[in-house]
Write an enzyme that holds these catalytic residues in place. Structure first.
Site, short mmCIF file in Angstrom:
data_model
loop_
_atom_site.label_atom_id
_atom_site.label_comp_id
_atom_site.label_asym_id
_atom_site.label_seq_id
_atom_site.Cartn_x
_atom_site.Cartn_y
_atom_site.Cartn_z
N ASP A 1 -1.01 7.01 6.68
CA ASP A 1 -2.14 6.21 6.22
C ASP A 1 -2.43 5.18 7.30
O ASP A 1 -1.69 4.21 7.46
CB ASP A 1 -1.78 5.54 4.89
CG ASP A 1 -2.90 4.65 4.36
OD1 ASP A 1 -3.88 4.40 5.09
OD2 ASP A 1 -2.78 4.19 3.21
N LYS B 1 -11.98 -1.27 7.33
CA LYS B 1 -11.28 -2.25 8.17
C LYS B 1 -11.90 -2.21 9.57
O LYS B 1 -12.59 -3.11 9.96
CB LYS B 1 -9.78 -1.92 8.26
CG LYS B 1 -9.08 -1.64 6.96
CD LYS B 1 -9.08 -2.79 5.97
CE LYS B 1 -8.08 -2.52 4.86
NZ LYS B 1 -8.35 -3.28 3.65
N TRP C 1 0.80 -1.22 0.00
CA TRP C 1 0.00 0.00 0.00
C TRP C 1 0.83 1.26 0.00
O TRP C 1 0.51 2.23 -0.70
CB TRP C 1 -1.02 -0.02 1.15
CG TRP C 1 -2.13 -0.95 0.78
CD1 TRP C 1 -2.39 -2.19 1.29
CD2 TRP C 1 -3.08 -0.75 -0.30
NE1 TRP C 1 -3.43 -2.77 0.62
CE2 TRP C 1 -3.88 -1.93 -0.34
CE3 TRP C 1 -3.33 0.27 -1.20
CZ2 TRP C 1 -4.92 -2.08 -1.28
CZ3 TRP C 1 -4.35 0.11 -2.12
CH2 TRP C 1 -5.13 -1.05 -2.15
#
Lengths: 365, 365
Positions: A174, A198, A104
């Site tokens: 992030d 999430k 990511w």
């Protein structure tokens, strides 16, 4: 048949059963309003109160000072990959520093490079992204535009357990996959972003926490939707927001405050869950091999391999037969991944741990 | 108490009761999967099939040829205000033509101007946006980058009943508030966009229909999320999409195909509903004053005024007492607005018409 409580998906992930029940009720009729949430105007007083309470709850959970604003946006973390350098890098004449610690964080870098100079301060690819850098490995520049990192890499199952970077340089994180899973020191962050799917709610909404002072200088010519000030000034109702997703985020923050009892307790539960699975790995005498280096293990995503692809396929098939789901590793890495976000119960994790032991015993016999 | 079937909100608007029931079921457990839709991976086979069927259904409803692709995006119509000129205007050396016919088309213009030259071909503001231009009032240039217009203005309650512009110049249409409410001639459009929260589903997803040939030349340097090709190549799963919102769109398209029987029938129902309300206005001997010019009346949003602000407040209060909601006009215009999107039933519209007559009789007595 798959069961909600045994859903170890990497995301969208499991949500608390009580939240699902309330979300379900809201589809028929929001009790305070009498209408389906799918047909309530985003300009209603009711929805303004939803946004305000969700913001207040997140502020309370994180002990976030008023120096930082909370926004609810669309476009996922991916849109933040662009909005952040548009704000902080474009026309700054500076260089942005990125830590490339996995799948990511790697995605964020080319988007930033469209807006200005980027320096990759650390790249873990040669080591399979199994470990994270220590502070002594990062030559942070005091004049960088900002430092960007991903606190938890869902694909490789690594997580920072301290805060990289130097104070004084804007720190951008992030937190998509560990937001609200543990307390943080909010003063040390300048911009935090996290998509919901999430720990926080359904796919379709992204929370951004930004130090208000960062918004004093914004490059000219940004599209209104990509300018954080539009959303700040409109209290996250600049254009029609994802009403349902934000409402579910509110329900999850209520659950964290009232049922769990805050982030210290959530973190303790999460530590216990992760320890149970890592113990099953470590006591398997090599039957399961954890991917992440011991010190960088994620408390959210437990990633491991078995000794062959065939054994992994058997593991997934047997697990599915017992109602477990979402255990296949990310398509870029393979193997097994058990994602144990906030709403995953210790009982379900214990069931997976027991399954792992049974499977070992059966195949080692 | 407000009732779903009497929700005349301008959007997010009412959805069919059968769709709400299925959406509610999916929150607990999607029948084919056994998991809550809020926890199903967007990379699952099930969700790929949801996207594929939603696309197929829209294609069937619109009789859309394969020359056009269908995408499901985030960011609402507002993000399209920017993505369109980024694609078609940036670096083109051409001028984009915009029709300024109301509140929403006006919003699109400054965003386009950030990307290149814009010419406002027609501006209805001086006439209160009560009427739309005729073909003879539009001096369309054959070398324009594109023509942009809004097919239905929700705030003022006007709607194009023919197609402006000249064939050969890319025609771009914001159909947010009348998408799938009537048949269209898809060959005459090059790009159509519509956020879901009027006729199509919950807030949080936007449908874009784009002629594939337009994507052959894309300016360099676009953020990946703002490049339509990213979404096309990934079949609308470039990053985590709003899974729930797209699923509800699928349910609505099934309802249109199977319960309603297609767009010809939907259009007939919608005409009947609008006629009932406009009749109540026209037969009120000036008690109600319609906003839009007769020829440009919207079949989606019936906008009218009463003779005083006090009378309008009384109207809204009495209506609320009878379970009607969402009837206050847009904050920029005031007055009354009855939004009668696809899912609003003729029975509910008849009830509103009867209420309007009763209110007239009572106050005129």
């Amino acid at each position: 048949m798959m069961k909600n409580d045994l859903n170890f998906s990497g995301g969208p992930g499991v949500l608390p059963e009580s939240v699902l029940a309330e979300a379900q009720q809201a589809i028929a009729s929001v009790p305070e309003v009498g209408l389906s949430i799918l047909g309530i105007s985003h300009r209603s007083d009711w929805f303004a109160a939803v946004v305000a309470e969700a913001e207040r709850n997140i502020r309370e959970l994180l002990k976030l000072p008023d120096s930082h604003a909370i926004l609810f946006l669309q476009g996922g973390a991916t849109l933040q990959f662009s909005m952040i350098p548009m704000l902080l890098l474009r026309g700054s004449g500076k260089t942005a520093e990125y830590l490339r610690t996995g799948y990511w964080s790697g995605k964020a870098i080319p988007e930033a490079a469209l807006e200005g100079d980027v320096r990759v301060l650390w790249d873990g690819e040669a080591q399979g992204f199994r470990r994270l850098p220590g502070a002594d490995e990062l030559a942070c520049a005091a004049d960088a535009a900002y430092l960007h990192y991903v606190s938890n890499e869902t694909v490789e199952g690594t997580q920072f357990h301290d805060i990289p970077g130097i104070d004084g340089v804007p720190r951008v994180c992030d937190m998509s996959s560990d937001f609200l899973s543990r307390p943080i020191d909010p003063e040390r962050y300048d911009l935090i972003y996290a998509h919901a799917q999430k720990n926080l709610g359904p796919a379709g909404v992204t929370v951004v926490i930004v130090r208000r002072a960062l918004l004093e200088r914004v490059p000219a010519g940004l599209p209104a939707l990509l300018d954080y000030r539009s959303h700040l000034n409109a209290r996250s109702i600049f254009n029609t927001p994802p009403v349902f997703a934000i409402y579910v985020v509110l329900l999850v923050t209520r659950w964290l405050l009232n049922d769990v009892g805050g982030l210290e307790r959530m973190a303790a539960v999460n530590r216990g869950k992760a320890e149970a699975l890592y113990r099953a790995i470590d006591q398997s005498q090599g039957f399961y091999e954890g991917w992440a280096a011991l010190n960088d293990r994620s408390l959210m995503n437990v990633v491991f391999r078995l000794q062959s692809a065939q054994l992994e396929a058997d593991f997934l098939e047997r697990a599915a037969a017992e109602g477990f789901s979402g255990l296949a590793g990310h398509r870029s890495l393979g193997g097994i991944r058990a994602s144990i976000y906030n709403a995953m119960t210790p009982a379900a994790v214990a069931a997976l741990g027991a399954f792992m032991q049974d499977f070992t015993a059966q195949r080692s016999a």
